[in-house]
Design a protein around this motif. Structure first.
Motif, PDB file in Angstrom:
ATOM      1  N   ALA A   1      44.662   5.846  15.517  1.00 57.10           N
ATOM      2  CA  ALA A   1      43.417   4.753  15.919  1.00 57.10           C
ATOM      3  C   ALA A   1      42.660   4.329  14.697  1.00 57.10           C
ATOM      4  O   ALA A   1      42.040   3.312  14.798  1.00 57.10           O
ATOM      5  CB  ALA A   1      42.781   5.631  17.030  1.00 57.10           C
ATOM      6  N   SER A   2      42.428   5.334  13.683  1.00 55.71           N
ATOM      7  CA  SER A   2      41.486   5.025  12.622  1.00 55.71           C
ATOM      8  C   SER A   2      42.405   4.105  11.725  1.00 55.71           C
ATOM      9  O   SER A   2      41.523   3.032  11.245  1.00 55.71           O
ATOM     10  CB  SER A   2      41.293   6.292  11.831  1.00 55.71           C
ATOM     11  N   ARG A   3      43.713   4.076  11.552  1.00 62.49           N
ATOM     12  CA  ARG A   3      44.400   2.952  10.902  1.00 62.49           C
ATOM     13  C   ARG A   3      44.515   1.629  11.612  1.00 62.49           C
ATOM     14  O   ARG A   3      44.265   0.657  11.082  1.00 62.49           O
ATOM     15  CB  ARG A   3      45.851   3.393  10.700  1.00 62.49           C
ATOM     16  N   VAL A   4      44.365   1.608  12.825  1.00 61.38           N
ATOM     17  CA  VAL A   4      44.232   0.442  13.825  1.00 61.38           C
ATOM     18  C   VAL A   4      42.950  -0.071  13.504  1.00 61.38           C
ATOM     19  O   VAL A   4      42.694  -1.276  13.433  1.00 61.38           O
ATOM     20  CB  VAL A   4      44.597   0.687  15.242  1.00 61.38           C
ATOM     21  N   GLN A   5      41.853   0.830  13.610  1.00 58.43           N
ATOM     22  CA  GLN A   5      40.402   0.333  13.354  1.00 58.43           C
ATOM     23  C   GLN A   5      40.270  -0.409  12.107  1.00 58.43           C
ATOM     24  O   GLN A   5      39.645  -1.348  11.709  1.00 58.43           O
ATOM     25  CB  GLN A   5      39.528   1.393  13.424  1.00 58.43           C
ATOM     26  N   SER A   6      41.135   0.252  10.668  1.00 58.60           N
ATOM     27  CA  SER A   6      40.882  -0.417   9.531  1.00 58.60           C
ATOM     28  C   SER A   6      41.608  -1.800   9.432  1.00 58.60           C
ATOM     29  O   SER A   6      40.826  -2.659   8.868  1.00 58.60           O
ATOM     30  CB  SER A   6      41.584   0.748   8.523  1.00 58.60           C
ATOM     31  N   ALA A   7      42.815  -1.728  10.423  1.00 60.49           N
ATOM     32  CA  ALA A   7      43.459  -3.102  10.471  1.00 60.49           C
ATOM     33  C   ALA A   7      42.399  -4.192  10.837  1.00 60.49           C
ATOM     34  O   ALA A   7      42.481  -5.386  10.528  1.00 60.49           O
ATOM     35  CB  ALA A   7      44.741  -2.846  11.061  1.00 60.49           C
ATOM     36  N   VAL A   8      41.939  -3.727  12.292  1.00 61.74           N
ATOM     37  CA  VAL A   8      41.110  -4.644  12.649  1.00 61.74           C
ATOM     38  C   VAL A   8      39.766  -5.128  11.873  1.00 61.74           C
ATOM     39  O   VAL A   8      39.374  -6.417  11.819  1.00 61.74           O
ATOM     40  CB  VAL A   8      40.151  -4.176  14.372  1.00 61.74           C
ATOM     41  N   THR A   9      39.062  -4.357  11.071  1.00 62.65           N
ATOM     42  CA  THR A   9      38.000  -4.596  10.271  1.00 62.65           C
ATOM     43  C   THR A   9      38.554  -5.515   9.276  1.00 62.65           C
ATOM     44  O   THR A   9      37.935  -6.338   8.856  1.00 62.65           O
ATOM     45  CB  THR A   9      37.448  -3.226   9.747  1.00 62.65           C
ATOM     46  N   THR A  10      39.758  -5.132   8.617  1.00 61.55           N
ATOM     47  CA  THR A  10      40.256  -5.976   7.528  1.00 61.55           C
ATOM     48  C   THR A  10      40.575  -7.253   7.965  1.00 61.55           C
ATOM     49  O   THR A  10      40.124  -8.230   7.175  1.00 61.55           O
ATOM     50  CB  THR A  10      41.627  -5.125   7.146  1.00 61.55           C
ATOM     51  N   LYS A  11      40.955  -7.410   9.049  1.00 60.10           N
ATOM     52  CA  LYS A  11      41.344  -8.896   9.739  1.00 60.10           C
ATOM     53  C   LYS A  11      40.042  -9.653   9.894  1.00 60.10           C
ATOM     54  O   LYS A  11      39.868 -10.888   9.466  1.00 60.10           O
ATOM     55  CB  LYS A  11      41.997  -8.487  11.154  1.00 60.10           C
TER      56      LYS A  11
ATOM     57  N   VAL B   1      37.092  -9.246   8.343  1.00 59.70           N
ATOM     58  CA  VAL B   1      36.689  -9.569   6.846  1.00 59.70           C
ATOM     59  C   VAL B   1      37.445 -10.561   6.129  1.00 59.70           C
ATOM     60  O   VAL B   1      37.204 -11.439   5.396  1.00 59.70           O
ATOM     61  CB  VAL B   1      36.628  -8.343   5.815  1.00 59.70           C
ATOM     62  N   SER B   2      38.944 -10.460   6.410  1.00 59.68           N
ATOM     63  CA  SER B   2      39.902 -11.474   5.806  1.00 59.68           C
ATOM     64  C   SER B   2      39.226 -12.916   6.498  1.00 59.68           C
ATOM     65  O   SER B   2      39.458 -13.988   5.720  1.00 59.68           O
ATOM     66  CB  SER B   2      41.114 -11.418   6.106  1.00 59.68           C
ATOM     67  N   LYS B   3      39.173 -13.077   7.737  1.00 56.83           N
ATOM     68  CA  LYS B   3      38.737 -14.472   8.159  1.00 56.83           C
ATOM     69  C   LYS B   3      37.158 -14.922   7.480  1.00 56.83           C
ATOM     70  O   LYS B   3      36.701 -16.049   7.225  1.00 56.83           O
ATOM     71  CB  LYS B   3      38.521 -14.216   9.975  1.00 56.83           C
ATOM     72  N   SER B   4      36.379 -13.714   7.461  1.00 53.60           N
ATOM     73  CA  SER B   4      34.972 -14.165   6.764  1.00 53.60           C
ATOM     74  C   SER B   4      35.300 -14.811   5.413  1.00 53.60           C
ATOM     75  O   SER B   4      34.792 -15.737   4.908  1.00 53.60           O
ATOM     76  CB  SER B   4      34.113 -12.982   6.715  1.00 53.60           C
ATOM     77  N   MET B   5      36.277 -13.917   4.767  1.00 50.95           N
ATOM     78  CA  MET B   5      36.417 -14.480   3.218  1.00 50.95           C
ATOM     79  C   MET B   5      36.957 -15.719   3.214  1.00 50.95           C
ATOM     80  O   MET B   5      37.064 -16.594   2.199  1.00 50.95           O
ATOM     81  CB  MET B   5      37.316 -13.170   2.546  1.00 50.95           C
ATOM     82  N   GLU B   6      38.037 -16.007   4.088  1.00 44.59           N
ATOM     83  CA  GLU B   6      38.734 -17.320   4.236  1.00 44.59           C
ATOM     84  C   GLU B   6      37.686 -18.407   4.429  1.00 44.59           C
ATOM     85  O   GLU B   6      37.762 -19.487   3.726  1.00 44.59           O
ATOM     86  CB  GLU B   6      39.525 -17.375   5.437  1.00 44.59           C
ATOM     87  N   GLY B   7      36.654 -18.173   5.191  1.00 48.29           N
ATOM     88  CA  GLY B   7      35.554 -19.087   5.437  1.00 48.29           C
ATOM     89  C   GLY B   7      34.761 -19.228   4.024  1.00 48.29           C
ATOM     90  O   GLY B   7      34.328 -20.203   3.887  1.00 48.29           O
TER      91      GLY B   7
END
Length: 196
Positions: free
Chosen positions: A73-83, A85-91
């Motif tokens: 679950a922690s790894r999935v949470q990390s993936a969700v958070t990374t996703k 942040v990636s969208k924000s960085m893309e913007g």
């Protein structure tokens, strides 16, 4: 993906509850064992002893599975958070491209500051997640706890336990450890991020 995260967290909690239930059943079996021994009924005592051991093992298995599911679950949470942040960085990158066209230095500076802030946020979140994962997947049992439990069991059985046990860990008092240093650094970074 967040639905899967919820399901994983729910499963980990369910496994923890099952572990606690087994612990309670183990205590009940130990009481029955004690009563059977007091009555001199060794055959029944043996059955209750086997049941207590089985419940203890089942409890440990549930705890192990809970820790593994929690780590996932922690790894999935990390993936969700990374996703996210990636969208924000893309913007931010798109905004930078637009700003570069107009060459508005103030706007570029603001966007770069936002980019750095989000990158630092990602760094802090990743560190927190890694810490949570390392804690949840740790399966080391503290030796001191094992020694205390063995002494208690020996005292209850009226036996003398001869073990070479280390003395109290007095050498670490007053010294900064690597973990506490890292924790201090993370706390300072988090405080700086909140000020921005």
């Amino acid at each position: 993906m967040e639905k899967h995260l919820f399901n994983l967290k729910f499963a980990a909690k369910e496994l923890e509850r099952n572990s606690k239930k087994c612990d309670k059943e183990e205590k009940v079996e130990k009481l029955k064992l004690k009563k059977a021994i007091e009555k001199g009924n060794m055959e029944v005592a043996k059955i209750h002893a086997e049941n207590a051991i089985r419940q203890k093992n089942q409890s440990l298995n549930f705890l192990r599975m809970s820790a593994r599911v929690d780590a996932t679950a922690s790894r999935v949470q990390s993936a969700v958070t990374t996703k996210k942040v990636s969208k924000s960085m893309e913007g931010v990158v798109k905004g930078m491209a637009a700003a570069m066209k107009s060459m508005n230095l103030e706007k570029i500076s603001t966007l770069m500051d936002n980019f750095e802030k989000q990158f630092e946020d990602l760094d802090v979140q990743t560190s927190v997640m890694e810490g949570a994962m390392s804690q949840s997947t740790a399966t080391n049992i503290p030796q001191e706890g094992v020694d205390i439990l063995m002494r208690q069991a020996a005292d209850e059985a009226g036996l003398e336990l001869n073990m070479e046990l280390p003395g109290p860990a007095q050498q670490t008092i007053g010294k900064s450890t690597q973990a506490s240093t890292e924790q201090d650094e993370l706390s300072q970074r988090l405080a700086r991020l909140r000020q921005v």
